[in-house]
Design a protein around this motif. Structure first.
Motif, mmCIF file in Angstrom:
data_model
loop_
_atom_site.group_PDB
_atom_site.id
_atom_site.type_symbol
_atom_site.label_atom_id
_atom_site.label_comp_id
_atom_site.label_asym_id
_atom_site.label_seq_id
_atom_site.Cartn_x
_atom_site.Cartn_y
_atom_site.Cartn_z
ATOM 1 N N TYR A 1 -16.331 19.581 -16.309
ATOM 2 C CA TYR A 1 -15.815 18.211 -16.337
ATOM 3 C C TYR A 1 -16.186 17.514 -15.034
ATOM 4 O O TYR A 1 -16.107 18.119 -13.956
ATOM 5 N N ASP B 1 -16.437 9.161 -17.072
ATOM 6 C CA ASP B 1 -16.253 10.606 -17.024
ATOM 7 C C ASP B 1 -17.270 11.322 -17.906
ATOM 8 O O ASP B 1 -17.906 10.711 -18.768
ATOM 9 N N SER B 2 -17.371 12.643 -17.685
ATOM 10 C CA SER B 2 -18.326 13.454 -18.439
ATOM 11 C C SER B 2 -17.697 14.810 -18.727
ATOM 12 O O SER B 2 -17.134 15.447 -17.835
ATOM 13 N N TRP C 1 -23.750 17.696 -21.758
ATOM 14 C CA TRP C 1 -22.821 16.847 -21.029
ATOM 15 C C TRP C 1 -22.625 15.538 -21.797
ATOM 16 O O TRP C 1 -23.552 14.745 -21.922
ATOM 17 N N ASP C 2 -21.427 15.352 -22.312
ATOM 18 C CA ASP C 2 -21.083 14.164 -23.091
ATOM 19 C C ASP C 2 -20.607 13.081 -22.122
ATOM 20 O O ASP C 2 -19.497 13.129 -21.604
ATOM 21 N N GLU C 3 -21.473 12.101 -21.872
ATOM 22 C CA GLU C 3 -21.201 11.057 -20.898
ATOM 23 C C GLU C 3 -20.450 9.888 -21.531
ATOM 24 O O GLU C 3 -20.748 9.480 -22.655
ATOM 25 N N GLU C 4 -19.492 9.347 -20.767
ATOM 26 C CA GLU C 4 -18.712 8.213 -21.261
ATOM 27 C C GLU C 4 -19.550 6.939 -21.316
ATOM 28 O O GLU C 4 -19.433 6.144 -22.263
ATOM 29 N N ASN D 1 -26.352 10.999 -22.460
ATOM 30 C CA ASN D 1 -25.923 12.397 -22.411
ATOM 31 C C ASN D 1 -26.977 13.265 -21.727
ATOM 32 O O ASN D 1 -28.173 12.980 -21.796
ATOM 33 N N TYR E 1 -21.476 11.454 -9.637
ATOM 34 C CA TYR E 1 -20.084 11.773 -9.907
ATOM 35 C C TYR E 1 -19.247 11.749 -8.628
ATOM 36 O O TYR E 1 -19.773 11.794 -7.516
#
Length: 234
Positions: free
Chosen positions: A102, A110-111, A139-142, A146, A216
């Motif tokens: 995370y 967030d990711s 990584w699922d990026e907001e 991704n 990040y």
């Protein structure tokens, strides 16, 4: 090392005891999954530093052995498809699926990392084992595109004294669509089997993954970290 503050929420329909296949006290001989009916709860307290910023992280975990070969935990699932007979010498293989990290960002959002991996363990004798894994992480990026990542790990477990086991591990992270093309992580730890049910230990490590360079916040990554943990099984 990614940190997360997780509250334990594990609901079970009935009480359980150790299964017919007993979970070994010797850490080198332990399987990659919990034995049928075994519950494991634990926590770790870690202190880390990233670019002169210091953080403290509390990590809690719980897992349950649905069968000798399938364990479900707060972080995901592990299924063992090749077992060592009687948890003795030889090769053992399992696949895992779940949350792998995370990251936070004020600007980019967030990711959350979701991943699958192949985990292996080869036990040479009761005092020495090779551990390894190969994994894929999405990584699922907001807000951003991704990202993909491939992880390759290898390590050793060895008993250094009665009830004391040392573990050393190296991981290479092949990063796709990050500003960094790759990152290295090393960690070492010592586990003390206080009893058949209880472990305590400490760990330390280093990572050259640069959260700030990759967009990040520094809150969820450490250059250097050290921590203590305990685990209880019943």
């Amino acid at each position: 090392m990614n940190k997360s503050l997780i509250s334990i929420a594990l609901l079970l329909a009935s009480s359980t005891v150790f299964a017919e296949t007993e979970y070994p006290e010797n850490r080198v001989l332990r399987p990659l999954t919990l034995t049928d009916g075994t519950i494991s709860v634990g926590g770790a307290l870690a202190w880390g530093e990233e670019k002169d910023q210091r953080h403290v992280a509390l990590n809690l975990n719980a897992a349950y052995g649905l069968t000798d070969n399938l364990t479900v935990g707060l972080g995901g699932l592990n299924y063992r498809f090749l077992a060592r007979q009687d948890n003795d010498k030889g090769l053992e293989l399992a696949v895992g699926l779940g949350i792998r990290g995370y990251q936070e960002s004020t600007i980019n959002g967030d990711s959350v990392a979701y991943g699958a991996d192949l985990n292996g363990k080869y036990v040479f004798d009761k005092n020495l084992a090779l551990i390894f894994s190969v994994g894929y992480v999405k990584w699922d990026e907001e807000k951003l595109k991704n990202k993909d990542e491939y992880r390759y790990s290898v390590g050793l477990q060895t008993n250094i004294a009665k009830d004391w086991t040392a573990t050393a591990n190296y991981t290479y992270r092949d990063l796709k669509d990050f500003n960094q093309s790759g990152a290295n992580e090393i960690s070492v730890g010592v586990n003390y089997a206080l009893s058949k049910n209880t472990d305590i230990g400490f760990f330390t490590g280093y990572s050259d993954f640069d959260a700030q360079e990759n967009g990040y916040k520094l809150d969820n990554s450490y250059d250097r970290f050290v921590g203590i943990y305990t685990t209880y099984r019943f």
